[in-house]
Design a protein around this motif. Structure first.
Motif, PDB file in Angstrom:
ATOM      1  N   ARG A  37     -25.718   2.544  -8.076  1.00  0.00           N
ATOM      2  CA  ARG A  37     -25.004   3.266  -9.630  1.00  0.00           C
ATOM      3  C   ARG A  37     -26.124   4.613  -9.015  1.00  0.00           C
ATOM      4  O   ARG A  37     -26.710   4.652  -8.147  1.00  0.00           O
ATOM      5  N   THR A  38     -24.609   5.556  -8.577  1.00  0.00           N
ATOM      6  CA  THR A  38     -25.257   6.810  -8.257  1.00  0.00           C
ATOM      7  C   THR A  38     -26.271   7.334  -7.929  1.00  0.00           C
ATOM      8  O   THR A  38     -26.913   7.955  -7.497  1.00  0.00           O
ATOM      9  N   VAL A  39     -26.120   7.546  -9.264  1.00  0.00           N
ATOM     10  CA  VAL A  39     -28.235   8.650  -9.677  1.00  0.00           C
ATOM     11  C   VAL A  39     -29.029   7.790  -8.843  1.00  0.00           C
ATOM     12  O   VAL A  39     -29.994   8.610  -8.386  1.00  0.00           O
ATOM     13  N   PHE A  40     -29.245   5.885  -8.570  1.00  0.00           N
ATOM     14  CA  PHE A  40     -30.111   5.558  -7.847  1.00  0.00           C
ATOM     15  C   PHE A  40     -30.071   5.806  -5.895  1.00  0.00           C
ATOM     16  O   PHE A  40     -30.929   5.734  -5.584  1.00  0.00           O
ATOM     17  N   THR A  41     -29.052   5.367  -5.803  1.00  0.00           N
ATOM     18  CA  THR A  41     -28.573   5.377  -4.759  1.00  0.00           C
ATOM     19  C   THR A  41     -29.170   6.536  -4.246  1.00  0.00           C
ATOM     20  O   THR A  41     -28.980   6.618  -3.154  1.00  0.00           O
ATOM     21  N   GLN A  42     -28.669   7.897  -4.453  1.00  0.00           N
ATOM     22  CA  GLN A  42     -28.608   9.488  -3.319  1.00  0.00           C
ATOM     23  C   GLN A  42     -30.711   9.487  -3.748  1.00  0.00           C
ATOM     24  O   GLN A  42     -30.837   9.935  -2.833  1.00  0.00           O
ATOM     25  N   ALA A  43     -31.032   8.966  -4.587  1.00  0.00           N
ATOM     26  CA  ALA A  43     -32.548   9.311  -5.047  1.00  0.00           C
ATOM     27  C   ALA A  43     -32.763   8.446  -4.173  1.00  0.00           C
ATOM     28  O   ALA A  43     -34.058   8.910  -3.200  1.00  0.00           O
ATOM     29  N   ALA A  44     -32.574   6.846  -4.167  1.00  0.00           N
ATOM     30  CA  ALA A  44     -32.872   6.254  -2.498  1.00  0.00           C
ATOM     31  C   ALA A  44     -33.104   6.808  -1.970  1.00  0.00           C
ATOM     32  O   ALA A  44     -33.722   6.553  -0.993  1.00  0.00           O
ATOM     33  N   LEU A  45     -31.710   6.762  -1.507  1.00  0.00           N
ATOM     34  CA  LEU A  45     -31.282   7.401   0.362  1.00  0.00           C
ATOM     35  C   LEU A  45     -32.320   8.235   0.545  1.00  0.00           C
ATOM     36  O   LEU A  45     -32.840   8.474   1.787  1.00  0.00           O
ATOM     37  N   PHE A  46     -32.412   9.265  -0.259  1.00  0.00           N
ATOM     38  CA  PHE A  46     -33.748  10.577   0.175  1.00  0.00           C
ATOM     39  C   PHE A  46     -34.559  10.230  -0.298  1.00  0.00           C
ATOM     40  O   PHE A  46     -35.505  10.410   0.714  1.00  0.00           O
TER      41      PHE A  46
ATOM     42  N   ARG B  82     -27.898  16.525  -8.442  1.00  0.00           N
ATOM     43  CA  ARG B  82     -26.960  15.807  -8.171  1.00  0.00           C
ATOM     44  C   ARG B  82     -26.011  14.694  -8.601  1.00  0.00           C
ATOM     45  O   ARG B  82     -25.117  14.293  -8.767  1.00  0.00           O
ATOM     46  N   GLY B  83     -27.291  13.506  -8.625  1.00  0.00           N
ATOM     47  CA  GLY B  83     -27.374  11.557  -8.351  1.00  0.00           C
ATOM     48  C   GLY B  83     -26.603  11.918 -10.276  1.00  0.00           C
ATOM     49  O   GLY B  83     -26.051  10.823 -10.475  1.00  0.00           O
TER      50      GLY B  83
ATOM     51  N   LEU C 131     -25.661  13.709 -12.414  1.00  0.00           N
ATOM     52  CA  LEU C 131     -24.055  14.259 -12.498  1.00  0.00           C
ATOM     53  C   LEU C 131     -23.255  13.402 -12.824  1.00  0.00           C
ATOM     54  O   LEU C 131     -22.369  14.003 -13.360  1.00  0.00           O
ATOM     55  N   MET C 132     -23.358  13.486 -11.167  1.00  0.00           N
ATOM     56  CA  MET C 132     -21.438  12.125 -10.508  1.00  0.00           C
ATOM     57  C   MET C 132     -21.797  11.167 -11.262  1.00  0.00           C
ATOM     58  O   MET C 132     -20.833  10.984 -12.141  1.00  0.00           O
ATOM     59  N   ASP C 133     -23.143  10.416 -12.101  1.00  0.00           N
ATOM     60  CA  ASP C 133     -22.515   9.574 -12.602  1.00  0.00           C
ATOM     61  C   ASP C 133     -22.710   9.231 -14.012  1.00  0.00           C
ATOM     62  O   ASP C 133     -22.195   8.382 -14.244  1.00  0.00           O
ATOM     63  N   ALA C 134     -22.508  10.485 -14.710  1.00  0.00           N
ATOM     64  CA  ALA C 134     -21.988  10.679 -15.580  1.00  0.00           C
ATOM     65  C   ALA C 134     -20.929  10.992 -15.816  1.00  0.00           C
ATOM     66  O   ALA C 134     -20.126  11.285 -16.928  1.00  0.00           O
ATOM     67  N   LEU C 135     -19.902  11.616 -14.880  1.00  0.00           N
ATOM     68  CA  LEU C 135     -18.694  11.274 -15.207  1.00  0.00           C
ATOM     69  C   LEU C 135     -18.304  10.234 -15.537  1.00  0.00           C
ATOM     70  O   LEU C 135     -18.223   8.840 -14.720  1.00  0.00           O
ATOM     71  N   PRO C 136     -16.204  10.735 -15.615  1.00  0.00           N
ATOM     72  CA  PRO C 136     -16.054   9.385 -16.060  1.00  0.00           C
ATOM     73  C   PRO C 136     -15.390   8.432 -14.786  1.00  0.00           C
ATOM     74  O   PRO C 136     -15.140   9.368 -13.773  1.00  0.00           O
ATOM     75  N   GLU C 137     -15.202   7.146 -14.734  1.00  0.00           N
ATOM     76  CA  GLU C 137     -15.481   6.252 -13.880  1.00  0.00           C
ATOM     77  C   GLU C 137     -13.339   6.334 -13.832  1.00  0.00           C
ATOM     78  O   GLU C 137     -12.939   6.842 -14.347  1.00  0.00           O
ATOM     79  N   GLY C 138     -12.924   5.700 -12.956  1.00  0.00           N
ATOM     80  CA  GLY C 138     -11.529   6.076 -12.268  1.00  0.00           C
ATOM     81  C   GLY C 138     -10.789   6.523 -10.994  1.00  0.00           C
ATOM     82  O   GLY C 138      -9.922   6.119 -11.001  1.00  0.00           O
ATOM     83  N   GLY C 139     -11.890   7.308 -10.195  1.00  0.00           N
ATOM     84  CA  GLY C 139     -11.438   7.217  -8.686  1.00  0.00           C
ATOM     85  C   GLY C 139     -11.729   6.025  -8.636  1.00  0.00           C
ATOM     86  O   GLY C 139     -11.774   5.603  -8.485  1.00  0.00           O
ATOM     87  N   ALA C 140     -11.519   6.897  -7.248  1.00  0.00           N
ATOM     88  CA  ALA C 140     -11.083   5.740  -5.849  1.00  0.00           C
ATOM     89  C   ALA C 140     -11.455   6.894  -4.501  1.00  0.00           C
ATOM     90  O   ALA C 140     -11.246   7.474  -4.811  1.00  0.00           O
TER      91      ALA C 140
ATOM     92  N   ASP D 224     -23.100  22.341 -14.772  1.00  0.00           N
ATOM     93  CA  ASP D 224     -24.322  22.440 -14.987  1.00  0.00           C
ATOM     94  C   ASP D 224     -25.350  22.068 -13.045  1.00  0.00           C
ATOM     95  O   ASP D 224     -26.682  22.197 -13.661  1.00  0.00           O
ATOM     96  N   PHE D 225     -25.104  21.308 -11.929  1.00  0.00           N
ATOM     97  CA  PHE D 225     -25.707  21.394 -10.969  1.00  0.00           C
ATOM     98  C   PHE D 225     -25.474  23.095 -10.695  1.00  0.00           C
ATOM     99  O   PHE D 225     -27.089  23.129 -10.113  1.00  0.00           O
ATOM    100  N   GLU D 226     -25.050  23.794 -11.429  1.00  0.00           N
ATOM    101  CA  GLU D 226     -25.549  25.442 -10.596  1.00  0.00           C
ATOM    102  C   GLU D 226     -26.381  25.726 -11.559  1.00  0.00           C
ATOM    103  O   GLU D 226     -27.066  26.571 -10.404  1.00  0.00           O
ATOM    104  N   THR D 227     -26.601  25.562 -12.023  1.00  0.00           N
ATOM    105  CA  THR D 227     -27.600  25.747 -12.568  1.00  0.00           C
ATOM    106  C   THR D 227     -28.699  25.375 -12.464  1.00  0.00           C
ATOM    107  O   THR D 227     -30.245  26.451 -12.766  1.00  0.00           O
ATOM    108  N   VAL D 228     -29.180  24.219 -11.746  1.00  0.00           N
ATOM    109  CA  VAL D 228     -30.298  23.430 -11.411  1.00  0.00           C
ATOM    110  C   VAL D 228     -30.917  24.498 -10.513  1.00  0.00           C
ATOM    111  O   VAL D 228     -32.097  24.743 -10.014  1.00  0.00           O
ATOM    112  N   ALA D 229     -29.421  24.371  -9.322  1.00  0.00           N
ATOM    113  CA  ALA D 229     -29.797  24.949  -7.939  1.00  0.00           C
ATOM    114  C   ALA D 229     -29.554  26.623  -7.991  1.00  0.00           C
ATOM    115  O   ALA D 229     -30.851  26.874  -7.485  1.00  0.00           O
TER     116      ALA D 229
END
Length: 309
Positions: A117-126, A175-176, A178-187, A258-263
């Protein structure tokens, strides 16, 4: 020394060279898996010849992006090296402030799907990559330049001093999340093709997510459209990536505000180590707008590699 001491293992020699010998500005490195390979490399240096095992010049550190994660990563390093453990623990503490469950439980757990899951993947890699940098740093290995692929570029910026750990963790977690909260369905599909070959098929539905090599690109966007473009290259190697969302595509745009607000709430400092951007030349890594655009922009890793050369 090595030829006269058959009992000396190359792992022991490498350890001693790294931790108990003087270091100098002028260095040469030999990569080897056996005593024979090591001797061949040393002889090549002594004879003034060339060898694929001998490496001279500066060092570049690459911080990889999603796909590099694995269950259990960092556990044995934490047990073996206090420096790594301290840096890993510090990153986890900061990241846990923003995560729905403890990061260590996810990374060292048994659910690979949860870690993906993106929210954990990005945090874990960091956490893992920043701790690994601190470990190399403790051994006196300082890179001449840093490069990061997607989320890896945020790690590169952090270790270079662009943000404090607190601010870096906040940005990575946002980042992780907000990305994770987006609708799935892409590739996303890796295609054995050049940028010029796929360019005619790019539109608002299909984006060029990455150019990893002259003949290796990644397409990202709406699933049906991306798969249709990939099918045009059915005679080449293609591989659909195991990701939850279509990163670096137009499907990321709903999270950018929303990401820009944090940045824009963070403190930025000029990097103390050179960083090669994978977005483009002459960029300002202390500008929040750069990191917002980086979410959507093509990862031009191939250009960074060329620049390194």
């Amino acid at each position: 020394f090595l030829a006269d001491r058959t009992e000396a293992g190359i792992a022991d020699i490498g350890y001693s060279l790294a931790l108990s010998r003087a270091t100098w500005d002028q260095r040469v490195a030999v990569t080897a898996a056996t005593r024979e390979e090591l001797l061949d490399g040393l002889k090549a240096i002594a004879d003034g010849g060339r060898s694929d095992r001998v490496h001279e010049g500066g060092a570049a550190f690459l911080f990889s992006g999603q796909g590099a994660q694995r269950l259990g990563m960092g556990r044995e390093l934490c047990e073996a090296f206090p420096v790594f453990a301290e840096a890993f623990d510090a990153a986890v503490v900061e990241l846990d402030r923003y995560l729905e469950r403890p990061l260590r439980e996810v990374v060292w757990g048994e659910d690979a799907g949860l870690l993906e899951r993106t929210v954990f993947t990005q945090a874990a890699l960091f956490a893992f990559e920043s701790a690994l940098f601190r470990l190399w740093e403790s051994w006196g290995v300082t890179p001449d330049v840093l490069v990061g692929h997607s989320i890896g570029e945020l790690t590169a910026a952090y270790v270079a001093g662009v943000w404090s750990l607190e601010d870096a963790a906040r940005l990575v977690a946002a980042r992780g999340r907000l990305m994770d909260a987006l609708p799935e369905g892409g590739a996303m599909v890796a295609v054995e093709a050049g940028e010029d070959e796929v360019a005619p098929y790019l539109d608002e539905r299909v984006s060029l997510a990455a150019v990893n090599a002259p003949g290796s690109v990644v397409l990202s966007g709406e699933e049906k459209a991306v798969l249709a473009v990939a099918e045009r290259f059915a005679d080449r190697r293609t591989r659909r990536l195991r990701v939850s969302h279509a990163f670096h595509s137009a499907l990321m745009e709903p999270m950018l505000a929303d990401f820009e607000t944090v940045a824009r709430e963070l403190t930025y400092t000029a990097p103390r180590l050179p960083i090669l951007s994978t977005v483009g030349p002459d960029v300002d890594l202390t500008d929040p707008a750069y990191w917002v655009g980086q979410v959507r922009a093509t990862v031009r890793f191939a250009d960074a590699v060329v620049e390194l050369g």
